[in-house]
Design an enzyme around this catalytic site. Structure first.
Site, PDB file in Angstrom:
ATOM      1  N   ARG A  51     106.003  43.719 -12.359  1.00 54.95           N
ATOM      2  CA  ARG A  51     105.728  42.317 -12.693  1.00 54.95           C
ATOM      3  C   ARG A  51     104.601  41.714 -11.848  1.00 54.95           C
ATOM      4  NH1 ARG A  51     111.507  42.351 -13.056  1.00 54.95           N
ATOM      5  NH2 ARG A  51     112.154  42.227 -15.237  1.00 54.95           N
ATOM      6  N   LYS A  85      90.421  38.319 -15.495  1.00 58.47           N
ATOM      7  CA  LYS A  85      90.756  38.860 -16.811  1.00 58.47           C
ATOM      8  C   LYS A  85      90.996  40.364 -16.703  1.00 58.47           C
ATOM      9  CE  LYS A  85      88.586  35.833 -20.233  1.00 58.47           C
ATOM     10  NZ  LYS A  85      87.633  35.821 -21.362  1.00 58.47           N
ATOM     11  N   GLU A 108      74.517  40.834 -19.171  1.00 61.47           N
ATOM     12  CA  GLU A 108      75.407  39.817 -18.608  1.00 61.47           C
ATOM     13  C   GLU A 108      74.650  38.919 -17.633  1.00 61.47           C
ATOM     14  OE1 GLU A 108      78.321  39.020 -19.551  1.00 61.47           O
ATOM     15  OE2 GLU A 108      79.133  40.764 -20.605  1.00 61.47           O
ATOM     16  N   LYS A 119      79.870  32.190 -12.202  1.00 61.38           N
ATOM     17  CA  LYS A 119      81.161  32.501 -12.803  1.00 61.38           C
ATOM     18  C   LYS A 119      82.301  31.883 -12.011  1.00 61.38           C
ATOM     19  CE  LYS A 119      84.005  35.840 -15.081  1.00 61.38           C
ATOM     20  NZ  LYS A 119      84.137  37.180 -15.674  1.00 61.38           N
ATOM     21  N   GLU A 179      90.902  29.967 -19.573  1.00 67.99           N
ATOM     22  CA  GLU A 179      90.113  29.905 -20.802  1.00 67.99           C
ATOM     23  C   GLU A 179      90.731  28.976 -21.846  1.00 67.99           C
ATOM     24  OE1 GLU A 179      87.278  33.243 -22.732  1.00 67.99           O
ATOM     25  OE2 GLU A 179      89.406  33.563 -23.119  1.00 67.99           O
ATOM     26  N   ARG A 238      85.845  27.536 -19.890  1.00 66.11           N
ATOM     27  CA  ARG A 238      85.536  28.925 -19.565  1.00 66.11           C
ATOM     28  C   ARG A 238      84.982  29.676 -20.774  1.00 66.11           C
ATOM     29  NH1 ARG A 238      89.161  33.166 -15.945  1.00 66.11           N
ATOM     30  NH2 ARG A 238      87.939  35.034 -16.413  1.00 66.11           N
ATOM     31  N   ASN A 293      81.620  33.241 -23.067  1.00 65.55           N
ATOM     32  CA  ASN A 293      81.646  34.092 -24.256  1.00 65.55           C
ATOM     33  C   ASN A 293      80.349  34.038 -25.056  1.00 65.55           C
ATOM     34  OD1 ASN A 293      84.302  35.010 -23.846  1.00 65.55           O
ATOM     35  ND2 ASN A 293      85.138  33.143 -24.753  1.00 65.55           N
ATOM     36  N   HIS A 330      79.302  37.028 -26.988  1.00 61.05           N
ATOM     37  CA  HIS A 330      80.391  37.997 -26.988  1.00 61.05           C
ATOM     38  C   HIS A 330      81.176  38.046 -28.297  1.00 61.05           C
ATOM     39  CE1 HIS A 330      79.421  38.261 -22.796  1.00 61.05           C
ATOM     40  NE2 HIS A 330      80.387  39.121 -22.574  1.00 61.05           N
ATOM     41  N   HIS A 339      81.588  41.703 -29.409  1.00 63.62           N
ATOM     42  CA  HIS A 339      82.863  42.414 -29.534  1.00 63.62           C
ATOM     43  C   HIS A 339      83.053  42.953 -30.945  1.00 63.62           C
ATOM     44  CE1 HIS A 339      84.828  40.240 -25.851  1.00 63.62           C
ATOM     45  NE2 HIS A 339      84.009  41.215 -25.508  1.00 63.62           N
ATOM     46  N   HIS A 375      78.765  47.959 -23.884  1.00 61.25           N
ATOM     47  CA  HIS A 375      79.151  46.549 -23.981  1.00 61.25           C
ATOM     48  C   HIS A 375      77.944  45.626 -23.866  1.00 61.25           C
ATOM     49  CE1 HIS A 375      81.497  42.910 -23.592  1.00 61.25           C
ATOM     50  NE2 HIS A 375      80.910  42.651 -22.445  1.00 61.25           N
TER      51      HIS A 375
END
Length: 366
Positions: free
Chosen positions: A122, A144, A186, A228, A238, A242, A246, A249, A253, A266
């Site tokens: 956990r 993330k 990026e 960032k 997000e 935030r 993206n 992206h 993606h 990527h």
């Protein structure tokens, strides 16, 4: 010159340490924030042979008991079956609630090992040690973590902030040229969303960036991390702002999904996604077309793709439909009215999306 960037998130705050040769100090830096314990050092088949022993020696010298796990290099390892193997490795290594995972590698390793840390028992400690440019400026910062499903990228994941990020730009000298260039996408993104000055620097010193100039890299990495960090501090999970991260992206993606993560990196997908978002911004947000063309030229000068003409819009639109950023079946696009500033949550018609992809392809054919 060593640089530090602080991410201020209350009890989840941490520091990003940036400096050439700093990997040798990994153990001491970890001991400053984590009591010596059992740790699992996760790397991949490219990075592990280069840096795992150096990292292990530094950690052991600081009192940590180190077990190693190596996964096959490539985005295909960012999957539930590989994650399951890592859970078993964590059990056999005797990790407990006081233990930590050390993610040594690029974005795939950071996401995978980060999700391992977020979910094993956990949640246990995590230290990010990025070795690719993409991971240094983006995926190692912000918490993330996650894995891909066949249906889409990062559909299973969690927010789990690291206790520490240790970034050694010297590791970039062993990074393959294509991987390094991919990471530059990026860097460009941060210029588009928050720093016109960074974008101008990349435009002026493209050759030095491609030559991996050490001092310039430390400066650029620190600025990207600072941007960032501020975005994450404002919106850790997000739920709002935030989403500016993206930019490029959503389509990026989708490209990765359509291509099944094969034959495309990527950053390459994000580069094409940024061109799409820029020309969508010309139509929907008032960005002068000259600025969209300028962004296209910057990415091209850095060796990044600006279109994938073989992809049909129908394929891409289907993949966009399962994007994790979708809300009630709708996508909020990140658009730029001027380079250095973006708006998020923009609704765009289907006609505008398809016509923009057609425009991007026309420019490539010209």
């Amino acid at each position: 010159m060593r640089q530090q960037v602080h991410v201020n998130l209350g009890e989840r705050s941490y520091t990003i340490h940036i400096g050439t040769g700093i990997l040798d100090e990994l153990g001491d830096l970890c001991r400053d924030v984590i009591k010596p314990c059992r740790v699992l050092l996760v790397s991949d088949s490219n990075v592990g042979p280069l840096y795992s022993e150096k990292a292990t020696q530094s950690l052991a010298g600081a009192g940590f008991t180190v077990a190693q796990a190596e996964v096959p290099a490539g985005e295909e390892s960012k999957s539930l079956p590989v994650l399951s193997d890592l859970y078993s490795r964590a059990v056999s290594a005797g990790l407990d609630r006081d233990s930590a995972v050390i993610a040594l590698g690029g974005g795939m390793v950071g996401d995978l090992a980060g999700f391992l840390a977020a979910t094993f028992l956990r949640g246990i400690g995590l230290v990010q040690v990025p070795t690719s440019l993409l991971a240094m400026v983006d995926s190692s910062v912000g918490g993330k973590t996650g894995v891909n499903l066949p249906e889409g990228k990062n559909l299973v994941g969690a927010f789990h902030q690291p206790r520490l990020v240790v970034t050694d730009p010297a590791t970039l000298h062993t990074l393959a040229e294509r991987e390094y260039v991919s990471g530059l996408a990026e860097v460009v993104k941060y210029g588009v969303i928050r720093s016109a000055g960074l974008l101008a620097l990349l435009e002026e010193r493209a050759e030095d960036m491609l030559a991996r100039d050490g001092r310039l890299l430390e400066e650029v990495i620190a600025e990207c991390c600072a941007i960032k960090a501020r975005v994450v501090e404002e919106d850790e999970r997000e739920s709002g702002g935030r989403q500016v991260l993206n930019f490029g992206h959503t389509l990026g993606h989708a490209i990765e999904t359509v291509m099944a993560y094969r034959g495309i990196l990527h950053g390459e997908a994000v580069s094409v996604g940024m061109i799409f978002a820029a020309f969508l911004s010309v139509r929907e947000a008032g960005l002068p077309e000259a600025e969209a063309l300028r962004l296209r030229n910057i990415l091209s000068e850095l060796g990044l793709p600006v279109c994938l003409p073989e992809l049909e819009w129908r394929q891409l639109r289907t993949a966009i439909g399962v994007d994790k950023k979708s809300r009630a079946g709708e996508i909020g696009w990140v658009l730029t009215p001027r380079l250095g500033e973006v708006r998020w949550g923009c609704r765009v018609s289907e006609e505008a999306l398809e016509e923009t992809w057609r425009r991007v392809k026309e420019l490539e054919a010209a």
